[in-house]
Design a protein around this motif. Structure first.
Motif, PDB file in Angstrom:
ATOM      1  N   GLN A  11       0.682  -1.192   0.128  1.00 10.97           N
ATOM      2  CA  GLN A  11       0.211   0.246  -0.007  1.00 10.97           C
ATOM      3  C   GLN A  11       0.607   1.196   0.328  1.00 10.97           C
ATOM      4  O   GLN A  11       0.579   2.067  -0.834  1.00 10.97           O
ATOM      5  CB  GLN A  11      -0.683   0.407   1.248  1.00 10.97           C
ATOM      6  CG  GLN A  11      -2.079  -1.509   1.262  1.00 10.97           C
ATOM      7  CD  GLN A  11      -3.095  -0.999   2.276  1.00 10.97           C
ATOM      8  OE1 GLN A  11      -2.667  -0.536   2.937  1.00 10.97           O
ATOM      9  NE2 GLN A  11      -3.275  -2.159   2.198  1.00 10.97           N
ATOM     10  N   ALA A  12       2.090   1.368   0.785  1.00 13.46           N
ATOM     11  CA  ALA A  12       3.139   2.401   1.256  1.00 13.46           C
ATOM     12  C   ALA A  12       3.253   2.398  -0.603  1.00 13.46           C
ATOM     13  O   ALA A  12       3.472   3.974  -0.861  1.00 13.46           O
ATOM     14  CB  ALA A  12       3.853   2.105   1.752  1.00 13.46           C
ATOM     15  N   ILE A  13       3.899   1.534  -1.467  1.00 11.84           N
ATOM     16  CA  ILE A  13       4.720   2.017  -2.427  1.00 11.84           C
ATOM     17  C   ILE A  13       3.468   2.585  -3.720  1.00 11.84           C
ATOM     18  O   ILE A  13       4.029   3.553  -4.280  1.00 11.84           O
ATOM     19  CB  ILE A  13       4.751   0.461  -3.130  1.00 11.84           C
ATOM     20  CG1 ILE A  13       6.368  -0.143  -1.908  1.00 11.84           C
ATOM     21  CG2 ILE A  13       5.451   0.327  -4.277  1.00 11.84           C
ATOM     22  CD1 ILE A  13       7.002  -1.516  -2.822  1.00 11.84           C
ATOM     23  N   LEU A  14       2.767   1.868  -3.679  1.00 13.43           N
ATOM     24  CA  LEU A  14       1.171   2.646  -4.572  1.00 13.43           C
ATOM     25  C   LEU A  14       1.085   3.623  -4.113  1.00 13.43           C
ATOM     26  O   LEU A  14       0.652   4.428  -4.472  1.00 13.43           O
ATOM     27  CB  LEU A  14      -0.241   1.548  -3.499  1.00 13.43           C
ATOM     28  CG  LEU A  14      -0.831   1.840  -4.655  1.00 13.43           C
ATOM     29  CD1 LEU A  14      -0.803   2.001  -6.010  1.00 13.43           C
ATOM     30  CD2 LEU A  14      -2.356   0.956  -4.852  1.00 13.43           C
ATOM     31  N   VAL A  15       1.186   4.120  -3.196  1.00  9.90           N
ATOM     32  CA  VAL A  15       1.003   5.173  -2.360  1.00  9.90           C
ATOM     33  C   VAL A  15       1.889   6.390  -3.335  1.00  9.90           C
ATOM     34  O   VAL A  15       1.989   7.297  -2.958  1.00  9.90           O
ATOM     35  CB  VAL A  15       0.988   5.851  -0.368  1.00  9.90           C
ATOM     36  CG1 VAL A  15       0.622   7.839  -0.783  1.00  9.90           C
ATOM     37  CG2 VAL A  15      -0.734   5.695  -0.390  1.00  9.90           C
ATOM     38  N   LEU A  16       2.814   5.882  -2.732  1.00 14.70           N
ATOM     39  CA  LEU A  16       3.772   7.315  -3.193  1.00 14.70           C
ATOM     40  C   LEU A  16       4.166   6.906  -4.625  1.00 14.70           C
ATOM     41  O   LEU A  16       4.182   8.224  -5.618  1.00 14.70           O
ATOM     42  CB  LEU A  16       5.466   6.348  -2.500  1.00 14.70           C
ATOM     43  CG  LEU A  16       5.604   5.911  -1.407  1.00 14.70           C
ATOM     44  CD1 LEU A  16       6.669   5.840  -0.835  1.00 14.70           C
ATOM     45  CD2 LEU A  16       6.301   7.813  -1.401  1.00 14.70           C
TER      46      LEU A  16
END
Length: 312
Positions: A11-16
């Motif tokens: 999820q963090a990678i997608l947000v970035l």
């Protein structure tokens, strides 16, 4: 628990990725940065040369592809105005923002939780009334107004602290207190509500009936009320770094807030993109650590590998 952590990382990678894409598009929507560097009487050849030099002569989709390819290698590009690496500019300014943000967080979290617990334990008394009033004012008054009042009171009238700039610890007090005002008020209100809710539980009433010490009662209550408090504290910590722009401008604090404002004024795309992306990364990392901390605070997360507080 491992599955839970991996899902949060994805999820963090997608947000970035989404933030990098959105900021890239919005920064270009403000106009062509080359126009600010080209003299009005410049020839067409000169204009084209400037655009090529800045990498703005390519189609937008090609610029986006180059940006994402460089970003994957950790390259944030070059500043148009400073003609130097954006990563170096951010690394130079970021420690100042981190110093300001962490100091504000420590002030806000310590006094916010302390005031919230005290208000809950003295519910209905003048202490509770004062705590609720201060929390309401802290959440209602804009940061710039708080900063101006502090400067007038402690830099102009009493002259205890310097009004602007970075130096010793005395330069840090006013901007840190200004930045801490809102999280302090938010944590006070949430801590009060969470502690009151736990105090009304049967197991807490049983502890009180047994005559346990006040210190043990507070420790027991805070542990049971910790999930919402930790969640809000994490959100506030992540928001302090991105929300320091106004405070840094008021107190002339040389952090990334001032850097991004200069980038906006000069349409320095790469600086704006780099600062927003770094702030987002800090925010995402803080929230990731908060999510992981649920496993330490709530056994259900360790057993089932899912966040209770986040509802995922």
């Amino acid at each position: 628990m491992a599955r839970y952590i991996l899902s949060r990382l994805a999820q963090a990678i997608l947000v970035l990725f989404v933030v990098a894409t959105v900021v890239f598009g919005l920064s270009r929507a403000s106009g062509n940065a080359a126009d600010l560097f080209i003299p009005q009487d410049a020839t067409d050849e000169t204009k084209e040369l400037v655009r090529q030099n800045l990498g703005l002569d390519k189609p937008l989709i090609a610029q986006y592809g180059d940006y994402m390819a460089n970003l994957a290698q950790g390259d944030l590009g070059q500043s148009f105005a400073y003609r130097t690496d954006v990563r170096g500019l951010i690394l130079k300014a970021l420690p100042n923002t981190i110093q300001l943000g962490v100091t504000a967080f420590l002030i806000g979290s310590f006094f916010g939780v302390a005031m919230g617990v005290l208000s809950a334990l003295r519910q209905g008394t003048w202490i509770d009334t004062v705590g609720k009033a201060l929390a309401l004012v802290g959440q209602s008054v804009p940061q710039f107004f708080v900063g101006i009042l502090l400067v007038i009171a402690f830099a102009v009238n009493i002259q205890i602290f310097p009004p602007f700039g970075k130096g010793g610890i005395q330069h840090l007090i006013l901007p840190a207190v200004t930045l801490a005002a809102y999280p302090l008020a938010s944590l006070t209100r949430l801590t009060r509500s969470a502690v009151i809710e736990v105090l009304r539980k049967d197991h807490t009433l049983f502890e009180q009936a047994k005559g346990v010490s006040a210190a043990r009662l507070v420790a027991h209550t805070l542990r049971n009320a910790s999930l919402p408090i930790v969640t809000l504290a994490g959100i506030q910590l992540g928001g302090l770094f991105s929300g320091a722009v106004i405070v840094e401008q008021i107190f002339a604090w040389p952090g990334v807030g001032q850097l991004v404002l200069q980038g906006i004024n000069s349409r320095d795309y790469n600086v704006v993109q780099g600062v927003v992306l770094v702030n987002t990364m800090i925010f995402v990392v803080v929230l990731f650590l908060v999510d992981v901390s649920y496993g330490l605070l709530d056994p259900r997360v360790r057993r089932h590998g899912r966040g209770v507080a986040t509802g995922s």
